[in-house]
Design a protein around this motif. Structure first.
Motif, short mmCIF file in Angstrom:
data_model
loop_
_atom_site.label_atom_id
_atom_site.label_comp_id
_atom_site.label_asym_id
_atom_site.label_seq_id
_atom_site.Cartn_x
_atom_site.Cartn_y
_atom_site.Cartn_z
N THR A 144 0.86 -1.18 0.00
CA THR A 144 0.00 0.00 0.00
C THR A 144 0.90 1.23 0.00
OG1 THR A 144 -0.14 0.00 2.42
CG2 THR A 144 -1.89 -1.13 1.21
N ARG A 145 0.32 2.40 -0.25
CA ARG A 145 1.07 3.65 -0.28
C ARG A 145 0.79 4.44 0.99
NH1 ARG A 145 3.09 4.40 -5.46
NH2 ARG A 145 2.49 2.60 -6.76
N ALA A 146 1.58 5.51 1.16
CA ALA A 146 1.47 6.28 2.40
C ALA A 146 0.12 6.97 2.53
CB ALA A 146 2.59 7.31 2.49
N SER A 147 -0.40 7.55 1.44
CA SER A 147 -1.70 8.23 1.52
C SER A 147 -2.42 8.17 0.19
CB SER A 147 -1.52 9.69 1.95
OG SER A 147 -0.99 10.49 0.91
N TYR A 148 -3.73 8.41 0.27
CA TYR A 148 -4.61 8.39 -0.90
C TYR A 148 -5.57 9.56 -0.83
CZ TYR A 148 -2.96 3.57 -1.35
OH TYR A 148 -2.17 2.45 -1.47
N GLN A 149 -6.16 9.88 -1.99
CA GLN A 149 -7.21 10.89 -2.05
C GLN A 149 -8.55 10.19 -1.86
OE1 GLN A 149 -4.75 13.26 -1.69
NE2 GLN A 149 -6.50 14.45 -2.43
N PHE A 166 6.38 2.83 2.93
CA PHE A 166 7.23 2.68 4.09
C PHE A 166 6.89 1.39 4.84
CE2 PHE A 166 7.05 7.36 3.53
CZ PHE A 166 8.41 7.59 3.33
N THR A 167 7.91 0.76 5.37
CA THR A 167 7.72 -0.51 6.07
C THR A 167 6.76 -0.37 7.24
OG1 THR A 167 9.92 -1.23 5.42
CG2 THR A 167 8.92 -2.36 7.29
N GLY A 168 6.95 0.67 8.05
CA GLY A 168 6.08 0.86 9.20
C GLY A 168 4.63 1.03 8.81
N ASN A 169 4.37 1.75 7.71
CA ASN A 169 3.00 1.94 7.26
C ASN A 169 2.37 0.61 6.85
OD1 ASN A 169 3.34 4.63 7.69
ND2 ASN A 169 3.14 5.26 5.56
N GLN A 170 3.15 -0.24 6.15
CA GLN A 170 2.62 -1.55 5.77
C GLN A 170 2.22 -2.34 7.01
OE1 GLN A 170 2.53 -1.70 2.29
NE2 GLN A 170 3.52 0.28 2.61
N GLY A 216 13.68 0.44 5.52
CA GLY A 216 12.59 1.40 5.56
C GLY A 216 11.50 1.29 4.53
N GLY A 217 11.64 0.40 3.54
CA GLY A 217 10.62 0.27 2.51
C GLY A 217 11.12 0.73 1.16
N GLN A 218 10.22 1.30 0.36
CA GLN A 218 10.58 1.74 -0.99
C GLN A 218 9.95 3.09 -1.30
OE1 GLN A 218 9.56 -1.28 -3.86
NE2 GLN A 218 11.04 -2.76 -3.04
N ASP A 219 10.63 3.83 -2.20
CA ASP A 219 10.06 5.10 -2.64
C ASP A 219 9.09 4.86 -3.78
OD1 ASP A 219 11.58 4.69 -4.96
OD2 ASP A 219 13.09 6.20 -4.44
N ALA A 220 8.60 5.94 -4.39
CA ALA A 220 7.57 5.83 -5.42
C ALA A 220 8.03 5.02 -6.62
CB ALA A 220 7.14 7.23 -5.87
N ALA A 221 9.33 5.08 -6.91
CA ALA A 221 9.87 4.38 -8.07
C ALA A 221 10.23 2.94 -7.76
CB ALA A 221 11.10 5.12 -8.59
N GLY A 222 10.02 2.50 -6.54
CA GLY A 222 10.35 1.13 -6.17
C GLY A 222 11.79 0.96 -5.74
N THR A 223 12.49 2.06 -5.53
CA THR A 223 13.87 1.99 -5.04
C THR A 223 13.86 1.79 -3.53
OG1 THR A 223 14.60 3.48 -6.80
CG2 THR A 223 16.07 3.20 -4.91
#
Length: 487
Positions: A144-149, A166-170, A216-223
């Motif tokens: 999932t992503r950090a936030s949504y509309q 982010f790992t913590g968000n997951q 810590g997880g991944q950024d928007a590009a999957g890095t």
């Protein structure tokens, strides 16, 4: 400040229901801790009578109800906006993003009270979480992503606000789904939680660079982020422990032990507080700034007395005073303002610890949150603002503002009800293995609301307690009216 919703009768009914629920959550029952209870253990009565926590909690739930109901799809999926007012609301711009971490907390707050409408709203959030997980526009790997509309749900679409994973968000989303499975028995929630656990394990596990743990997880590009966060590893510890309990698969317990080992590695030798984590090399310790949340969360997630010192350190080093408000700051970077989300976290952890002087400090900081609920700038008399005033510097490149916040409101409710979001009812007891430092004198409600949660797959206790609370509330309000009517 005037509260804008609810008739007087409805507000009295809600207050009475909340009072009954709180009474259930703190009822001493027939336990050893009850025999040792003292006046100091009464967390919900202000010594000077200035704080009515039952009415305050009822108003806070009304705030969450309004936020959840604001953006819903035709089939009942809802994501509440996280912030409103002040910095986030102007004549030409309105910030409506819904952060899934805040949404997970909202699910937990509803589970804490457990009334039928609470569970319905919690499920509406959980269903939205499953929807965005299954319909990500870029990935199909369970993240999932950090936030949504939230408004996009009305169109059956997924519009991402903040795209990082982010790992913590997951882990927090996973804990919310795990909680919903524990309450409702619906397999879809556990399936979604397991997908998130698999994503964390596949993409963030690091057993090469000591101290071992989760990155810590991944950024928007999957890095991939290469740092390891203490906070994230606390979240993973709790989440994987819940998965081990709910699935019966011991591999999750083994993975939780890796994350818990990282937490222990981040504890300072001298005063016992927890460092932030590692630098991007994944090895060297990041010493600055020192945030509040891993201090409180380490204790709540493990109930291990070794982390009691982190709570003491927080009280001694992060206490902030800002006008009439006092409580913990976000981190050591700025102790000039109170972070009300942290007030709820710290109050809940101190309630679980139950040490000397903890009750008085909890009363102090919770009464400050209740005061902010009533009079804070940009408040509405129901919700809790994120910060005592604008511009609280986290030290991590972000600022908090005195704007209404679902996350701060939810943490306040968790603290008032004594509900620990990191532990399922079956995992609520502190460790008893010799040498683990199990805490003593812990209140009977340290897991919080455990009686109001069913064992996995059964929701019966929720209905029974809700029915009893409602009956008590209605009787308390209507009986005097009937007496007056009879003259």
């Amino acid at each position: 400040m005037k509260r804008s919703s609810g008739t007087p009768l409805r507000r009295v009914l809600i207050s009475a229901v909340v009072a009954a629920a709180i009474a259930v959550s703190i009822a001493p029952a027939a336990s050893a801790s009850a025999a040792a209870a003292t006046a100091e253990d009464d967390w919900f009565v202000s010594p000077d009578g200035s704080s009515d926590y039952a009415a305050s909690a009822a108003a806070a739930y009304e705030f969450l109800d309004g936020r959840v109901d604001e953006y819903c799809s035709a089939d009942g999926m809802c994501l509440p906006r996280s912030y409103q007012g002040g910095f986030f609301s102007t004549p030409t711009w309105e910030f409506t993003s819904s952060f899934l971490y805040d949404d997970a907390l909202t699910v937990m707050a509803y589970a804490a009270r457990g009334l039928p409408d609470d569970i319905r709203r919690a499920r509406s959030i959980g269903d939205a979480m499953l929807f965005v997980q299954a319909n990500d526009p870029d990935y199909s790997d369970g993240r999932t992503r950090a936030s949504y509309q939230p408004g996009s749900l009305r169109d059956g679409a997924v519009e991402i606000g903040s795209p990082a994973s982010f790992t913590g968000n997951q882990a927090w989303v996973g804990m919310a789904l795990a909680r919903l499975f524990d309450i409702t028995g619906e397999q879809k929630y556990l399936d979604g939680a397991v997908r998130l656990g698999d994503w964390i394990e596949t993409n963030t596990a690091d057993t090469v660079r000591a101290p071992f743990g989760y990155t810590g997880g991944q950024d928007a590009a999957g890095t991939s982020f290469t740092f390891k966060s203490t906070e994230h590893n606390i979240d993973v510890t709790a989440f994987f422990t819940q998965l081990a309990t709910l699935t019966g698969d011991t591999v999750w317990a083994d993975r939780a032990a890796i994350a818990e080992g990282f937490i222990a590695a981040m504890q300072a030798d001298d005063d016992g507080h927890l460092w932030t984590g590692t630098n991007p090399d994944g090895v060297t310790t990041n010493y600055y700034p020192t945030p509040e949340d891993p201090q409180a969360w380490s204790y709540l997630a493990t109930l291990d007395d070794r982390y009691s010192s982190s709570l003491t350190w927080t009280v001694d080093n992060l206490h902030a005073v800002d006008g009439p408000y006092e409580g913990p700051a976000f981190s050591s970077a700025d102790v000039s303002k109170v972070w009300f989300e942290g007030s709820g976290q710290l109050a809940l952890a101190l309630r679980a610890r139950g040490g000397e002087g903890d009750a008085g400090y909890v009363q102090k900081i919770l009464s400050s949150v209740e005061l902010a609920q009533r009079q804070a700038v940009n408040g509405d008399g129901r919700g809790i603002v994120a910060s005592s005033s604008d511009g609280l510097d986290t030290g991590f490149g972000d600022l908090y503002y005195a704007s209404l916040h679902t996350g701060a409101t939810s943490w306040y409710l968790l603290a008032v009800t004594g509900y620990n979001p990191f532990r399922l009812a079956v995992d609520a007891e502190p460790p008893t293995t010799p040498g683990t430092g199990a805490p003593t004198g812990m209140p009977a409600d340290a897991e919080g609301g455990g009686e109001a949660l069913a064992e996995s797959g059964s929701a019966a206790p929720v209905g029974l307690i809700a029915a009893a609370a409602i009956a008590t509330a209605i009787g308390a309000v209507l009986l005097p009216r009937r007496r007056r009517a009879r003259g």
